[in-house]
Design a protein around this motif. Structure first.
Motif, short mmCIF file in Angstrom:
data_model
loop_
_atom_site.label_atom_id
_atom_site.label_comp_id
_atom_site.label_asym_id
_atom_site.label_seq_id
_atom_site.Cartn_x
_atom_site.Cartn_y
_atom_site.Cartn_z
N ARG B 366 0.76 -1.05 -0.07
CA ARG B 366 0.15 -0.03 0.01
C ARG B 366 0.92 1.26 -0.11
NH1 ARG B 366 -3.65 -2.81 3.31
NH2 ARG B 366 -3.18 -1.45 5.26
N ILE B 367 2.23 1.27 0.08
CA ILE B 367 3.04 2.20 -0.03
C ILE B 367 3.44 2.69 -1.63
CG2 ILE B 367 5.25 3.18 0.71
CD1 ILE B 367 4.80 1.68 3.27
N THR B 368 3.20 3.57 -2.51
CA THR B 368 3.72 3.89 -3.72
C THR B 368 4.12 5.19 -3.94
OG1 THR B 368 1.43 4.24 -4.37
CG2 THR B 368 2.31 1.99 -5.01
N GLY B 369 4.78 5.63 -4.61
CA GLY B 369 5.33 7.06 -4.96
C GLY B 369 5.87 7.85 -3.96
N ALA B 370 6.69 7.00 -3.12
CA ALA B 370 7.26 7.70 -2.04
C ALA B 370 8.13 8.62 -2.45
CB ALA B 370 7.95 6.51 -1.12
N LEU B 371 8.89 8.64 -3.49
CA LEU B 371 9.87 9.70 -3.87
C LEU B 371 9.12 10.91 -4.15
CD1 LEU B 371 12.39 8.11 -6.35
CD2 LEU B 371 12.55 8.87 -4.23
N ARG B 372 7.93 10.91 -4.72
CA ARG B 372 7.13 12.29 -4.61
C ARG B 372 6.58 12.71 -3.35
NH1 ARG B 372 6.67 12.62 -10.07
NH2 ARG B 372 6.35 14.91 -10.00
N ILE B 373 6.16 11.78 -2.54
CA ILE B 373 5.43 12.17 -1.41
C ILE B 373 6.28 12.58 -0.46
CG2 ILE B 373 3.85 11.38 0.36
CD1 ILE B 373 2.10 10.10 -1.48
N LEU B 374 7.26 11.95 0.04
CA LEU B 374 8.21 12.15 1.02
C LEU B 374 9.47 12.80 0.07
CD1 LEU B 374 7.69 9.26 3.20
CD2 LEU B 374 7.07 11.65 3.82
N ALA B 381 15.66 6.66 1.58
CA ALA B 381 15.50 5.45 1.94
C ALA B 381 16.02 4.58 0.55
CB ALA B 381 13.93 5.31 1.65
N LEU B 382 15.69 5.37 -0.55
CA LEU B 382 16.45 4.72 -1.82
C LEU B 382 17.89 4.47 -1.54
CD1 LEU B 382 15.45 3.61 -4.50
CD2 LEU B 382 15.99 5.79 -5.43
N VAL B 383 18.70 5.67 -1.13
CA VAL B 383 19.95 5.44 -0.99
C VAL B 383 20.40 4.10 0.17
CG1 VAL B 383 21.94 6.55 0.09
CG2 VAL B 383 20.73 7.83 -1.56
N GLY B 384 19.56 4.37 1.02
CA GLY B 384 19.54 3.20 2.15
C GLY B 384 19.48 1.92 1.65
N VAL B 385 18.63 1.62 0.86
CA VAL B 385 18.20 0.27 0.19
C VAL B 385 19.32 -0.11 -0.71
CG1 VAL B 385 17.03 -1.06 -1.58
CG2 VAL B 385 15.78 0.37 0.35
N MET B 430 15.19 -7.22 -2.28
CA MET B 430 14.94 -5.77 -1.63
C MET B 430 14.46 -4.76 -2.85
SD MET B 430 17.30 -5.36 1.69
CE MET B 430 16.33 -3.82 2.26
N LEU B 431 15.30 -4.75 -3.78
CA LEU B 431 15.04 -3.76 -4.61
C LEU B 431 13.63 -3.94 -5.40
CD1 LEU B 431 16.84 -1.31 -5.66
CD2 LEU B 431 16.79 -2.74 -7.95
N PHE B 432 13.04 -5.09 -5.29
CA PHE B 432 11.72 -5.35 -6.01
C PHE B 432 10.86 -4.67 -5.02
CE2 PHE B 432 8.11 -7.33 -8.02
CZ PHE B 432 7.63 -7.71 -6.94
N HIS B 433 10.87 -4.82 -3.77
CA HIS B 433 9.91 -4.06 -2.85
C HIS B 433 10.37 -2.57 -2.91
CE1 HIS B 433 8.61 -7.99 -1.38
NE2 HIS B 433 9.72 -8.39 -1.20
N ALA B 434 11.37 -2.16 -2.77
CA ALA B 434 11.76 -0.90 -2.67
C ALA B 434 11.36 0.10 -3.89
CB ALA B 434 13.44 -0.76 -2.45
N GLY B 435 11.56 -0.88 -5.02
CA GLY B 435 10.98 -0.05 -6.25
C GLY B 435 9.80 0.26 -6.45
N ARG B 436 8.93 -0.96 -6.19
CA ARG B 436 7.43 -0.67 -6.00
C ARG B 436 6.98 0.36 -4.97
NH1 ARG B 436 5.19 -6.30 -5.61
NH2 ARG B 436 4.61 -5.48 -3.49
N MET B 437 7.84 0.53 -4.04
CA MET B 437 7.29 1.66 -2.79
C MET B 437 7.98 2.78 -3.25
SD MET B 437 7.74 0.29 1.03
CE MET B 437 9.65 -0.32 0.81
#
Lengths: 674, 494, 212, 311
Positions: B366-374, B381-385, B430-437
């Motif tokens: 249920r988490i999508t488009g996090a780059l735009r919202i936060l 988070a992307l750098v972290g992953v 992990m990237l599969f999940h992170a990418g979708r988020m």
């Protein structure tokens, strides 16, 4: 060799990237323009480094100590990497100029500085890959290149499918890198150091040689898009912004070829015959698969991506021929085959970059990259049409253009393999390769006609195609630069081949051997074999003049009148012209065993009478075979296995205690037993 | 007396927070206390870098280079977590998930937790080391059980029971070690001094090989449960996902390093008698099993914090493999990996905290488009992953590369190859999940914009460490790490 | 000699725990067991004349024999319902299994040639068997509190081992261990109380939601 | 200088003789069909007629449509300069001109297909699509056949291949005959004779080569037809060079050149008659049967090759 050139180039790239990012708000355009200037100068510096470096000795550029003994950054330029630096510089320069105009369409809703900075970092990473002097720097630059290109490819991540394409891309390249890392570590084990210079003197036992070779082939094959490992390429390149996919297709694939050649030429001694055969077979298979699937594609950029796979296949066929000749102890023929591969690499970078930029211009003007919708754009976009024609001719390997030089060289070496191959089996393999290359060449011509004709010629098939406007000045300048490059490389092949001269000498071992093209492998027959496309072009020109003169002489003056195209008497409608899909239909039918096209025909029957149908809807598309047969089942198995394995954590405290007790008892028993 | 003060300050702040009346005061005391504690700890680390080892209260406290590295981690991550928890607790308080009493309890147990973790790396006596590790378990169990939800209760119960049993088994190992120490040196030295690290650490102290071998097995299984090695890790995902986010950042980033430190100290002691070659297969085996065990769970995971917990299991496995490979390069790589992982994992957990609070759910679907919202947390988070999966420009690539290089150098090619493959697979998952988020068009429901200043600025410190340490490691840090590696190879030269 | 006798009694009391039905009676058995342990420690103190051993004996009796059962009893009373201590497997079978474990343990500890620690020490197998039985209790019992009791049985076993092999750990460490045991019992009772309030039962079947 | 002159003479001969060969083939076909048929020089008159007519260019087409005839004629002329017809060495001979020859034909075909699509009519596009389809199937077989033919000479230089073939005398090995049959099939496919494509018809559905030329008129049509005829002669000459190269002039002296010309005329007549005979005896094949025919040619040439290797 002046050291500051490559170092300066990298510094300029980074400075440009920072400039693009830091200047925000009002000074945004100034920052972006500064970034373009930096990038252009840096690319020019790269070309200069390449030009100078090709003949010069190996020169270390920069060395930074790391915390641990082996984490140390070392950049150096030798003659082999200089050749690839020139390619990166040339296409990079064109892409920078092109992007100045192209990114304007993202102005409103996307952050443009990010894209510009990303492009600069991407160029810097590719340059570092080619200039890497030790394993740590190579892997650092290699992965940085993959990550930056992934982020750039998923720039427009709002569009569905972009994120998934990017994900598949970056995971496949990362898994490929694991193979490379293991290969590097095996090499280090035998050579005792991480420096490439020391690794060249390493002497590996034959079994380790073959293992490293196979690992390198898989690692670099995944990046170059050899068939079983290619599934990311037709997904990632089309979604990226056009100048990025031009860089990815044109230049990034060449870094994979550079890596593979560094392994085979510098690190490993000439290996057994099966090496060459394996690479030749993989190349032929990739080329055929790429071109057949390209013909099935309706989307222009996906078709160009598949055509990149085809060209990489041709490249690896050249490398395969080289390996066979090296194994058979025929250095001059090996040099010839390597020249074919290198020249084709340079040419492919030029014309593929041009075609992707053209596709981008059409996408921007006509709003769609589907080839069945636009048409007749030659009237509204004459310049783009002319440059795309040059690119299409180069892709179809037509004589006056540079595509022909690479293919001509490759045919020569495959003929040589057919004539004087070490064993009969290899001769037949040579013959098969000739047949495959011929089929690929012909289908590539089919492909480029389809690409050019159904975008620019005939009648516009969609409204947006009608009001398409010509591409902006910077885009035209970039495309013009590359088109002229293609023509020049076609007419004067010595420039490119000559630049690979020192590398060829390195293989043949005969210093100062005749220039690449004069190297006439005995098998290909006596007499000078220097190709004379220039002569061929001259002939065509005087043929043109003769034709004009002859008709004027015999027929006298005649007038030409604009009339109606003959269409059995009815007025011509755009709907009646062929579409790109229809154009390549015969090939899809002829090769349907290989391609297994998926057809849907829905007949809208008229309820009143069984005989007349109100309408037909027909859809045909080529399913991604390798994905469906190889990757999807594997993934489903993996996920199902993971779900099954996940059951082990069943939430019951007692079972966890049981696991703990079991591990304790297990280790105790193992300890007693040992 | 510095170590004593470093211990007392957090304990005192905890008590004060509990005593304080309104939340404003609690937050101010909490921040002041944690800043002072971290400053003291860093000063202690600097003194260890200067003088080699720092002792206090007559050999009761002893901080060597090994302890200093782990101390530096608690100082940095502890401080960022305390900054982050101000914003986090305010948001939870506003949302009504926590009432005033629970907030007070949170701050009290938070500082107790920091105090016990500081004790682990400073105490000299190995028995007391065990007591401190047990104390950290109990204190963090209170924190895990903070929320009034069934799952939090369940997670705390499993955490307590499993770690309690594990620690008890470890106690068996310590007792056997102590008994054999008494049996061999009983008469020569005073009984109390026999279990001190300063004594057992010397390379020339030889105990009875069979007893020490057996003791090490119990210690490995016992502390392994606490570290989260594969077959004994089942409490870890539950505890880390149900605890409040700053606590799970501490749990993942810092607590497991304490247990690893304890296991390394016992391994060094056992290594002197039994010889390192017998200890190595245990570490490599446990490490590889952990790396491979974590992959299926990360692949089909739905809960964001559980995924990060399993990634911690994988990284503890990598550290174990590094220690198992051994040699100067191997141990240095292990220490570097421990530090880098702590930074990257705390960054990821704090970012995950922001995501879960912003989207109000832990379900990744249920988490999508996090780059735009936060706009700040998304990229962080992307750098972290990317960092946690070992991609080059970041610090973890350097340490994982050196682990693999050490593996090939020390004649353990297969272990390094399997580890690299495991890391690559988990990167994909992990990237599969992170990418979708991260990517995708953001839905309109959660309005764009960061939560609060408190939830974004703390991320800057670990982000800086993750990025900077990728290319350049300051000589002070690498000197400390090299000295810690010498301790692990040569034993503690008093 | 005195020590080996008490250790046999301790093992029997642990086995009894496995047999017993209700939780209150198992708490009483635990108290009894700790009492015996304290007495044995007292005797050992008398025999060796060490002051610390006396202190530890007093502490064991105070903390383990009196305080912990009081806490557990009070929690049970606050939940104010007489509870069954059902197990996954029947009483007979679990007793059989537990004794099987003890026999297996004796066979194993002989092979581990631990006699180096002192030929006269017989209590090592007893301590390890108490540890195994403690674990067994935790694994087979459904009720949360019983798992806490299993944990304390393990602690008792380890204390016995420490006493027999090295006259107990260094004094500060012993104090530390006592403190840890005490606080963990307090935590167990708080958690059981909260579990009862949220799930209205102490059975761990309710604690199965966190999967995968 | 002598070389250059003979080369130019050869070029002129090829260009002039081309319509004659087409006329001759039509005449032979007419006689076989029992009708008188047009006079042999009819193609010359047609070309002359077209040259003098005004041209009608469709409104939708672009500059490519008008440029195509000149490019096609130029490319064919360049190809003519490569193929040794009368004398052993042609105007421009170098190693690898075999590949250049085929790619020059491909360049001509490229522009013809583009012109076909440019007019926007479906006939042109259909013809273009089928033209490219046939050529892409024929090319692998063509290359392998050339490999098999050039194998004894061991080089890709046309002149040297002709020399080596001449010295060899009448070949006896079965490989030669298999190669000859394959080569014949390919020549018919490339020149667009009956089994593959019907050169005389304007029936929309069957014409492949004629499709793109439908829209042309006047000078453009003349040039295109002329270059098609030159291409046909070149392919016949290629077949002759590889399989029966006797009688070609070795030096530029007086008696060799006319003898070479006579030999060339005889060969062209023989091959033309063979082509006409083939046209008479077979009907046009369905489009999707081509892969089978050209596949057979490919397999035949492979057998020739392996037989050659094993000899």
């Amino acid at each position: 060799m002046r050291l500051w050139l490559p170092g300066g180039a990298l510094a300029l790239f980074l400075a440009g990237a920072c400039a693009a990012l830091l200047f925000s708000g009002k000074a945004r355009t100034a920052g972006r323009r500064l970034a373009y200037v930096c990038s252009a100068v840096a690319c020019a510096a790269l070309i200069a480094t390449g030009a100078v470096g090709v003949s010069g000795e190996t020169a270390a550029v920069a060395r930074f100590r790391g915390a641990l003994p082996f984490t140390e950054i070392l950049l150096r330029v030798n003659d082999f990497s200089a050749f690839f630096l020139m390619i990166i510089g040339a296409v990079g320069l064109a892409a920078t100029i092109y992007s100045a105009g192209y990114v304007k369409q993202y102005e409103g809703h996307k952050s443009v500085p990010l894209l510009t900075a990303g492009m600069l970092l991407f160029l810097a990473a590719m340059a570092c890959v080619v200039m890497a002097g030790n394993v740590f720097t190579f892997l650092l630059a290699w992965e940085a290149m993959s990550v930056v290109s992934w982020l750039l490819a998923t720039y427009e991540h709002e569009r569905p499918g972009t994120q998934r394409a990017g994900f598949i891309y970056v995971v496949m390249t990362h898994i490929g890198t694991v193979f490379l890392t293991i290969a590097f570590f095996i090499l280090r084990h035998y050579s005792g150091s991480f420096e490439f210079a020391r690794m060249e003197q390493a002497s590996l036992p034959p079994s380790a040689q073959s293992l490293v070779f196979v690992l390198a082939l898989i690692g670099f094959g995944a990046k170059a898009g050899l068939v079983p490992l290619h599934i990311w390429l037709p997904r990632a390149h089309p979604v990226a912004p056009s100048h990025i996919s031009a860089l990815m297709s044109g230049v990034m694939l060449k870094t994979a070829v550079y890596g593979f050649l560094v392994f085979t030429l510098y690190f490993l001694q000439p290996g057994p015959l099966w090496w060459g055969l394996l690479v030749l077979a993989a190349g032929a298979n990739t080329a055929l698969f790429g071109v057949l699937h390209a013909l099935g594609e309706a989307d222009k950029k996906r078709m160009l991506a598949y055509s990149s796979i085809e060209n990489m296949g041709i490249l690896f066929m050249g490398i395969g021929a080289m390996l066979i000749f090296q194994a058979a102890g025929r250095p001059s023929a090996a040099a010839f085959a390597l020249a074919a591969a290198l020249v084709h690499a340079a040419n492919h970078a030029l014309f593929k970059g041009l075609l992707f930029m053209g596709a981008g211009a059409v996408l921007k003007a006509a709003g769609t990259s589907n080839m069945n919708l636009p048409g007749g754009l030659i009237r509204t976009m004459p310049w783009t049409a002319l440059f795309m024609l040059a690119g299409a001719l180069a892709m179809a390997a037509m004589p006056p253009f540079n595509g022909f030089v690479g293919e001509w060289l490759l045919f020569q070496s495959l003929f040589a393999l057919g004539f004087e191959g070490p064993t009969t089996a290899l001769r037949i393999a040579g013959a098969l390769a000739v047949a495959a290359l011929a089929l690929v060449g012909a289908l590539a011509a089919f492909l480029s006609v389809r690409l050019f004709a159904f975008t620019f010629l005939a009648l516009p098939r969609s409204e947006q195609a009608k009001e398409a406007k010509e591409a902006s000045l910077s885009m035209r300048v970039a495309m013009g630069l590359l088109a002229v490059g293609c023509l020049a490389a076609g007419l004067l092949p010595f420039v490119f081949a000559g630049s690979a001269q020192r590398v060829l000498e390195r293989i043949t071992g005969l210093a100062g051997a005749a220039p690449a093209f004069e190297v006439s492998p005995a098998a290909v027959g006596g007499g000078t074999s220097e190709i004379a496309p220039a002569a061929a072009a001259l002939l065509i020109l005087c043929g043109l003049a003769a034709a004009g003169l002859l008709t004027r002489l015999i027929g006298g003056r005649t007038r030409t009148v604009r009339g109606e195209t003959w269409n059995c008497g009815e007025p011509l409608e755009p709907r009646m012209t062929y579409t790109a899909g229809g154009f390549s239909k015969p090939v899809r039918v002829a090769f349907q065993r290989l391609l297994m096209p998926h057809r849907v025909l829905y007949v809208d029957r008229d309820p009143r009478t069984p005989y007349f149908a109100r309408g037909f809807t027909y859809a045909s598309e080529l399913p991604p075979l390798v994905e469906n047969l190889l990757y999807k089942p594997a993934m489903n198995l993996l996920v199902a296995g993971a779900r099954l394995f996940r059951g082990i954590q069943n939430g019951v405290v007692q079972s966890y205690l049981l696991y703990l007790l079991a591990t304790l008892v297990l280790i105790l028993v193992w300890r007693i037993w040992r | 007396m510095l170590p004593l003060w470093t211990l007392l300050v957090p304990a005192a702040t905890g008590a004060l927070c509990y005593a304080a009346r309104n939340t404003r005061l609690i937050e101010r005391v909490h921040l002041a206390g944690s800043t002072v504690a971290s400053a003291l700890a860093l000063w202690l680390v600097w003194r260890v870098y200067e003088e080699g080892t720092v002792t206090a209260l007559g050999q009761f406290f002893l901080v060597d280079a090994l302890g200093a590295v782990v101390l530096a981690i608690i100082a940095l991550v502890g401080w960022t977590a305390s900054l982050f928890s101000v914003g986090y607790i305010r948001h939870e308080r506003a949302k009504g998930a926590l009432d005033a009493r629970q907030v007070k309890q949170y701050y009290f147990w938070y500082h107790m937790f920091v105090a016990t973790m500081l004790a682990v790396c400073m105490v000299n006596n190995l028995g007391l080391l065990w007591v401190a590790v047990e104390a950290t378990t109990i204190v963090s169990a209170f924190l895990v059980a903070l929320y009034r939800k069934g799952e939090a209760l369940e997670a705390a119960w499993k955490y307590l029971i499993l770690c309690g049993t594990g620690i008890a088994i470890a106690l068996l190992g310590v007792i056997l070690l102590y008994a054999s120490a008494i049996r061999t040196f009983g008469d020569a030295h005073n009984v109390h001094e026999l279990l001190n690290w300063s004594f057992l650490g010397n390379p020339d102290v030889r105990l009875q090989p069979q007893v020490v071998g057996l003791a090490f097995v119990f210690l490995l299984v016992g502390l392994g449960t606490k570290i989260g090695f594969a077959p004994m890790h089942f409490w870890l995902p539950d505890a880390h996902s149900q605890a409040p986010t700053p606590v799970s950042a501490l749990l993942s980033g810092v607590l497991l390093n304490r247990a690893m430190l304890a296991l390394i100290r016992f391994a060094v002691v056992a290594g002197h008698t039994v010889g390192l070659d017998e200890i190595r297969p245990y570490f490599i085996g446990a490490g590889l099993v952990s790396v491979l065990f974590a992959f299926p769970f990360v692949l089909v995971q739905q809960d964001l914090k559980r995924m990060l917990a399993f990634s911690t299991v994988e990284h503890m496995g990598i550290i174990a493999v590094a220690v198992g490979i051994g040699g100067a390069a191997g141990y240095a790589a292990a220490m570097l990996q421990m530090f880098n992982h702590a930074m990257a994992k705390s960054l990821l957990f704090m970012a995950a905290g922001n995501l879960t609070q912003k989207y109000g759910t832990k379900q990744m679907a249920r988490i999508t488009g996090a780059l735009r919202i936060l706009p700040f947390t998304g990229p962080a988070a992307l750098v972290g992953v990317l960092a946690i999966s070992g991609l080059p420009p970041f610090s973890l690539f350097t340490s994982e590369f050196s682990v693999a290089a050490a593996g090939f150098a020390e004649g353990r090619p297969w272990a390094a190859a399997v580890m690299l493959a495991g890391i690559a697979l988990i990167f994909g998952a992990m990237l599969f999940h992170a990418g979708r988020m991260m990517f995708g068009a953001p839905r309109e429901k959660p309005a764009a914009g960061e939560l609060s200043r408190w939830s974004t600025y703390p991320l800057l410190l670990p982000l800086a460490f993750v990025v900077v340490f990728g290319l350049y490691i300051p000589p002070a840090v690498s000197g400390l790490i090299r000295r810690a590696a010498d301790i692990m190879t040569g034993g503690w030269a008093s | 000699m005195m020590l080996t006798a008490t250790s046999v009694i301790l093992v029997i009391s642990a086995l009894l725990l496995v047999w017993v039905k209700s939780i209150m009676s198992s708490i009483r058995i635990l108290a009894l067991q700790s009492l015996f342990l304290g007495i044995a420690c007292f005797a050992l103190g008398a025999q060796t004349g060490e002051a610390e051993v006396y202190v530890m004996a007093v502490l064991t009796i105070l903390v383990k024999a009196i305080l912990i059962p009081a806490i557990l009893g009070s929690t049970m009373r606050r939940i104010n319902i007489r509870r069954e201590a059902e197990k996954y497997i029947g009483r007979g079978a679990s007793l059989l299994l537990a004794s099987g474990l003890v026999v297996f343990n004796y066979a194993v500890t002989e092979r581990l040639d631990l006699m180096l620690l002192g030929s006269e020490i017989r209590t090592l197998p007893h301590a390890v068997s108490m540890l195994l039985i403690g674990l067994f209790v935790m694994i087979t019992h459904k009720k949360a509190i019983m798992q806490g009791i299993g944990l304390i049985v393990i602690e008792n076993g380890l204390f016995l081992l420490a006493l027999s092999t090295a006259l107990g750990m260094p004094f500060i460490v012993e104090i530390g261990i006592f403190l840890d045991v005490l606080v963990s019992v307090i935590l167990i009772s708080i958690l059981s109380y909260r579990m009862d309030r949220t799930f209205r039962s102490l059975s761990t079947d309710w604690l199965r939601k966190l999967k995968g | 200088m002598g070389e250059f002159l003979t080369g130019l003479a050869q070029l002129a001969v090829v260009v002039l003789i081309a319509p004659l060969v087409t006329g001759f083939i039509k005449k032979i076909k007419a006689i076989l069909q029992g009708r008188q048929g047009p006079r042999i020089l009819q193609p010359y008159y047609d070309l002359y007629k077209y040259m003098r007519k005004d041209a009608v260019v469709s409104r939708e087409s672009s500059w490519i449509f008008t440029a195509t005839p000149y490019v096609v004629f130029g490319a064919t002329l360049a190809a003519a300069a490569l193929v040794p017809v009368i004398a052993r060495d042609s105007l421009l001979s170098f190693t690898g001109d075999l590949v250049l020859l085929i790619y020059l034909f491909a360049l001509a075909r490229f522009f013809i297909t583009m012109a076909g699509v440019d007019t926007g009519s479906s006939f042109g596009a259909q013809g273009a699509s089928r033209e490219m389809f046939v050529s892409s199937l024929a090319e692998p077989a063509l290359f392998v056949t050339l490999l098999a033919a050039a194998l004894p000479a061991g080089t890709t230089n046309l002149s040297m291949i002709a020399d080596r073939a001449a010295e060899r005398g009448w070949p006896t090995s079965p490989a030669f005959y298999m190669m000859l049959v394959a080569f014949a099939i390919l020549v018919i496919a490339e020149t667009g004779r009956i089994p593959v494509d019907n050169p005389d018809t304007h029936l929309e559905l069957t014409m492949i080569h004629e499709g793109p030329l439908l829209e042309y008129s006047g000078k453009a049509l003349a040039l295109l037809q002329w270059s098609a005829q030159i291409k046909q002669v070149l392919l016949f000459a290629l077949l002759a060079d590889f399989c029966f190269p006797w009688g070609m002039a070795v030096s530029a002296e007086w008696p060799a050149l006319p003898a070479g010309l006579a030999a060339f005329a005889v060969k062209m007549a023989a091959i033309g008659a063979f082509a006409a005979f083939v046209e008479m005896s077979t009907a046009k094949m369905r489009l999707f049967k081509f892969p089978r025919l050209l596949g057979a040619a490919l397999v035949l040439s492979f057998f020739a090759l392996t037989a050659e290797y094993l000899m």
